[in-house]
Design an enzyme around this catalytic site. Structure first.
Site, PDB file in Angstrom:
ATOM      1  N   ARG A  51       9.269 -37.271  20.613  1.00 55.56           N
ATOM      2  CA  ARG A  51       9.963 -36.805  21.809  1.00 55.56           C
ATOM      3  C   ARG A  51       9.946 -35.291  21.983  1.00 55.56           C
ATOM      4  O   ARG A  51       9.644 -34.790  23.067  1.00 55.56           O
ATOM      5  CB  ARG A  51      11.451 -37.224  21.787  1.00 55.56           C
ATOM      6  CG  ARG A  51      11.730 -38.584  22.319  1.00 55.56           C
ATOM      7  CD  ARG A  51      12.855 -39.185  21.517  1.00 55.56           C
ATOM      8  NE  ARG A  51      12.394 -39.355  20.160  1.00 55.56           N
ATOM      9  CZ  ARG A  51      11.666 -40.404  19.747  1.00 55.56           C
ATOM     10  NH1 ARG A  51      11.414 -41.371  20.570  1.00 55.56           N
ATOM     11  NH2 ARG A  51      11.212 -40.489  18.515  1.00 55.56           N
ATOM     12  N   THR A  52      10.311 -34.578  20.942  1.00 58.29           N
ATOM     13  CA  THR A  52      10.513 -33.141  21.140  1.00 58.29           C
ATOM     14  C   THR A  52       9.191 -32.457  21.489  1.00 58.29           C
ATOM     15  O   THR A  52       9.110 -31.703  22.463  1.00 58.29           O
ATOM     16  CB  THR A  52      11.151 -32.518  19.880  1.00 58.29           C
ATOM     17  OG1 THR A  52      12.264 -33.321  19.507  1.00 58.29           O
ATOM     18  CG2 THR A  52      11.616 -31.100  20.147  1.00 58.29           C
ATOM     19  N   LYS A  80      -3.342 -23.956   4.031  1.00 55.56           N
ATOM     20  CA  LYS A  80      -4.059 -23.015   3.153  1.00 55.56           C
ATOM     21  C   LYS A  80      -3.126 -21.950   2.597  1.00 55.56           C
ATOM     22  O   LYS A  80      -3.572 -21.015   1.945  1.00 55.56           O
ATOM     23  CB  LYS A  80      -5.177 -22.330   3.943  1.00 55.56           C
ATOM     24  CG  LYS A  80      -6.182 -23.262   4.562  1.00 55.56           C
ATOM     25  CD  LYS A  80      -7.180 -22.445   5.384  1.00 55.56           C
ATOM     26  CE  LYS A  80      -7.680 -23.212   6.575  1.00 55.56           C
ATOM     27  NZ  LYS A  80      -8.242 -22.328   7.597  1.00 55.56           N
ATOM     28  N   ARG A 101       8.996 -26.686  15.072  1.00 53.42           N
ATOM     29  CA  ARG A 101       9.751 -27.593  14.188  1.00 53.42           C
ATOM     30  C   ARG A 101       9.250 -27.366  12.776  1.00 53.42           C
ATOM     31  O   ARG A 101       8.034 -27.271  12.543  1.00 53.42           O
ATOM     32  CB  ARG A 101       9.556 -29.049  14.588  1.00 53.42           C
ATOM     33  CG  ARG A 101      10.134 -29.997  13.542  1.00 53.42           C
ATOM     34  CD  ARG A 101      10.199 -31.425  14.015  1.00 53.42           C
ATOM     35  NE  ARG A 101      11.182 -31.579  15.079  1.00 53.42           N
ATOM     36  CZ  ARG A 101      11.530 -32.749  15.594  1.00 53.42           C
ATOM     37  NH1 ARG A 101      10.970 -33.856  15.141  1.00 53.42           N
ATOM     38  NH2 ARG A 101      12.419 -32.821  16.571  1.00 53.42           N
ATOM     39  N   HIS A 129      19.204 -28.467  15.912  1.00 50.88           N
ATOM     40  CA  HIS A 129      18.226 -28.986  16.866  1.00 50.88           C
ATOM     41  C   HIS A 129      18.775 -28.681  18.261  1.00 50.88           C
ATOM     42  O   HIS A 129      19.235 -29.567  18.976  1.00 50.88           O
ATOM     43  CB  HIS A 129      18.061 -30.494  16.658  1.00 50.88           C
ATOM     44  CG  HIS A 129      16.861 -31.105  17.306  1.00 50.88           C
ATOM     45  ND1 HIS A 129      16.133 -30.486  18.310  1.00 50.88           N
ATOM     46  CD2 HIS A 129      16.271 -32.317  17.113  1.00 50.88           C
ATOM     47  CE1 HIS A 129      15.145 -31.286  18.689  1.00 50.88           C
ATOM     48  NE2 HIS A 129      15.203 -32.398  17.978  1.00 50.88           N
TER      49      HIS A 129
HETATM   50  N1   CP Z   1      15.016 -36.619  18.968  1.00 57.07           N
HETATM   51  C1   CP Z   1      13.947 -36.121  18.311  1.00 57.07           C
HETATM   52  O1   CP Z   1      13.973 -34.999  17.805  1.00 57.07           O
HETATM   53  O2   CP Z   1      12.881 -36.955  18.292  1.00 57.07           O
HETATM   54  P1   CP Z   1      11.460 -36.605  17.634  1.00 57.07           P
HETATM   55  O3   CP Z   1      11.683 -36.454  16.149  1.00 57.07           O
HETATM   56  O4   CP Z   1      10.566 -37.743  17.992  1.00 57.07           O
HETATM   57  O5   CP Z   1      11.023 -35.297  18.220  1.00 57.07           O
END
Ligand code: CP
Length: 305
Positions: A51-52, A80, A101, A129
């Site tokens: 999603r993100t 590396k 991320r 998040h």
């Molecule tokens: N909600 C969320 O962060 O989903 P993903 O891990 O799929 O990005």
């Protein structure tokens, strides 16, 4: 230039403005379809995501911009031994904004200190998040009509769940008359810094329970979370706890008619698929709405709106 590393990097006015812009983008997406023409977002994902990452990419494409990036550390020069600081120095020359991320808490913060473009924390370890929090607030506001006067139950992995940590901090700081109910096994309780510094020190009411049945009838929102295999140090503990909560239609019998069932997703076993048909289940809508609030955020951080 501004980065979004912690959900509290945004003040309440800025969150309200993002929600207002997100609403306009959701209602009239064509009005914004070329606002980011010539702009690029880099999605730097050192940890898996559906999603993100894809909602950031969809958001930029909806705005007429372009996307580049990588979806795993293995496919970047991190494999590396390249540092986050060096990577972001380079990416700053390739893109106008970046979403990162990383499994290590604080990595997006380090990136922001070496970046000449806005950095968005797209999830750092068990820490924060913030764009999931924006998604959650946008969803609650659109579907419930308010962000004050709510009893919200968080259920599942509250220890490692960064979506929970970010949403609790934001609701506690900016919204009034929020009651928190934390539903978790003993091993996965909400971190003590949140209980003490965020809630107790600010006289915000909360309670902790073990059983969903003991709490569900009081809730305006039930925020389910996954027990995250990737955060456990041993498989035995994960296996013991992974099915501690499974939301079923039977369990929902005592819930309010207008309670929202939310989940940041991905879901594993914690919500039975039969619940998907319940009109109170809004987790797929929540994932959809995430695109529009991220569109609003990208435009704001690029100074376009
Ligand atoms: N909600 C969320 O962060 O989903 P993903 O891990 O799929 O990005």
């Amino acid at each position: 230039m501004k980065h979004l590393i912690s959900p509290l990097d945004l003040n309440k006015t800025e969150i309200d403005e993002l929600i207002a812009i997100g609403n306009k983008m959701y209602e009239n997406p064509k009005d914004y379809s070329s606002i980011c023409q010539g702009k690029k977002i880099a999605t730097l994902f050192y940890e898996p995501s559906t999603r993100t990452r894809l909602s950031f990419e969809a958001a930029m494409l909806n705005l007429g911009g372009n996307v580049l990036g990588f979806s795993s550390a293995d496919s970047s020069s991190a494999a590396k031994g390249e540092s986050v600081a060096d990577t972001i120095r380079v990416i700053s020359a390739y893109a106008d904004i970046a979403a990162m991320r990383h499994p290590k808490e604080g990595a997006p913060m380090v990136a922001s200190q070496h970046s000449s473009i806005p950095i968005i924390n797209a999830g750092d370890g068990g820490h924060n998040h913030p764009t999931q929090t924006l998604t959650d607030l946008f969803t609650i506001k659109r579907l419930k009509g308010r962000l004050d006067n709510l009893t919200i139950g968080f259920c599942g992995d509250l220890k490692f769940g960064r979506t929970v940590h970010s949403l609790v901090q934001t609701l506690a700081r900016y919204y009034t008359n929020i009651k928190f109910v934390f539903i978790s096994p003993e091993e996965l309780t909400i971190p003590s810094y949140l209980k003490k510094e965020v809630l107790e020190d600010n006289n915000i009411p909360f309670c902790e329970v073990r059983l969903l049945d003991d709490a569900i009838a009081d809730l305006d929102i039930l925020y389910m979370t996954r027990v995250q295999r990737e955060r456990f140090f041993n498989e035995e503990d994960y296996v013991r706890l992974k099915d501690f909560y499974i939301l079923t239609n039977a369990k929902l019998k005592s819930a309010k008619e207008d309670m929202l069932i939310m989940h940041p997703l991905p879901r594993v076993n914690e919500i039975a698929t039969e619940v998907d048909e319940d009109p109170r289940a809004v987790y797929f809508k929540q994932a959809e709405l995430g695109v529009y609030i991220r569109m609003a955020l990208i435009c704001r951080l690029l100074g376009l709106l």
